[in-house]
Design an enzyme around this catalytic site. Sequence first.
Site, PDB file in Angstrom:
ATOM      1  N   SER A 139       9.106  -8.248  -4.613  1.00 22.48           N
ATOM      2  CA  SER A 139      10.242  -7.507  -5.169  1.00 22.48           C
ATOM      3  C   SER A 139      11.531  -8.230  -4.827  1.00 22.48           C
ATOM      4  O   SER A 139      11.604  -8.944  -3.819  1.00 22.48           O
ATOM      5  CB  SER A 139      10.286  -6.089  -4.582  1.00 22.48           C
ATOM      6  OG  SER A 139      11.495  -5.435  -4.910  1.00 22.48           O
ATOM      7  N   TYR A 152       9.411  -1.088   3.289  1.00 23.16           N
ATOM      8  CA  TYR A 152       9.035  -1.697   2.004  1.00 23.16           C
ATOM      9  C   TYR A 152       9.569  -3.124   1.903  1.00 23.16           C
ATOM     10  O   TYR A 152       8.846  -4.049   1.502  1.00 23.16           O
ATOM     11  CB  TYR A 152       9.576  -0.843   0.865  1.00 23.16           C
ATOM     12  CG  TYR A 152       9.217  -1.336  -0.515  1.00 23.16           C
ATOM     13  CD1 TYR A 152       7.940  -1.140  -1.029  1.00 23.16           C
ATOM     14  CD2 TYR A 152      10.161  -1.983  -1.314  1.00 23.16           C
ATOM     15  CE1 TYR A 152       7.603  -1.579  -2.301  1.00 23.16           C
ATOM     16  CE2 TYR A 152       9.837  -2.428  -2.584  1.00 23.16           C
ATOM     17  CZ  TYR A 152       8.559  -2.218  -3.072  1.00 23.16           C
ATOM     18  OH  TYR A 152       8.234  -2.662  -4.333  1.00 23.16           O
TER      19      TYR A 152
END
Length: 245
Positions: A139, A152
Site C-alpha cells: 500500500s 497496518y
Amino acid sequence: MFELTGRKALVTGASGGIGEAIARVLHAQGAIVGLHGTRVEKLETLAAELGDRVKLFPANLSNRDEVKALGQKAEADLEGVDILVNNAGITKDGLFVRMSDADWDTVLEVNLTAVFRLTRELTHPMMRRRHGRIINITSVVGVTGNPGQTNYCASKAGMIGFSKSLAQEIATRNITVNCVAPGFIESAMTDKLNDKQKEAIMAAIPTRRMGTSVEVASAVAYLASNEAAYVTGQTIHVNGGLAMI
C-alpha cells in the site's frame, strides 16, 4: 502482451475487491487461477463466473497450519504454482497509544507473517522448476505512513522490505519478487464516504480521481508476465500521483 496461458496462479484474498479483480485479469490472460479466501460463497460465485481453469482454496491465514496446508494443496492441485499473489490483508485501525497487543498481532499475523509462511511454502518448488513470479500487494501507506494505522503501515512496509530481500536471494533461479502499492482505490469502503470526504481525497490526488481495482490488477498481470522478467525487487505505485516515490 502479458500472455499467461498455461501459467498457474494462486491469489489470496480473492473473494472481493482488488483480489477478485486480480483473479479476473490473470484468468483473462490465460492463467489457471487458484482462488483463496475465507468467504466461500463469494469464491464459488466468482469461480462460476470465470468458468474453467479455476480452483478454490479456502483457508484462514491467521492459522499457521492452515497456511501450510494452503501452500501444499495449491501446489498439488494446480500442479505447480508459477505465480503467487499475496493480496489478502486486514485492518484494525486505532490511535497508537490505544492500540492493543491483539490488534497489532492480528494485523501483522495476516498481512505479513502469513505472507512469509505461504511464500516459503511455495518458493522451494519454484526454485526447483527455476521459474516463478511472487507479487505482494502492499500500500502507499507502507511508504508514507498514515495516522491511526501503525499496525497496518508496519505490515505493508514490512512486505516491501521482505520482497527486496527475497528478490536478491532467488533472482538466479529465474524467480522475481515485486510489490504493487495501491493508493485510493474505488471499493465498497470508499463508496460509504460522503461527498465532502471524497472531495478532500480527490484534492490530494493529481489525477483528481480514485483508481480502479482493474488498474491495480493490470500492474499485477505485467509483473506476472514474461515481459517483466528483468523486473525484480521493485514496487509499482498505482496511486494517481498521490505519492510520487
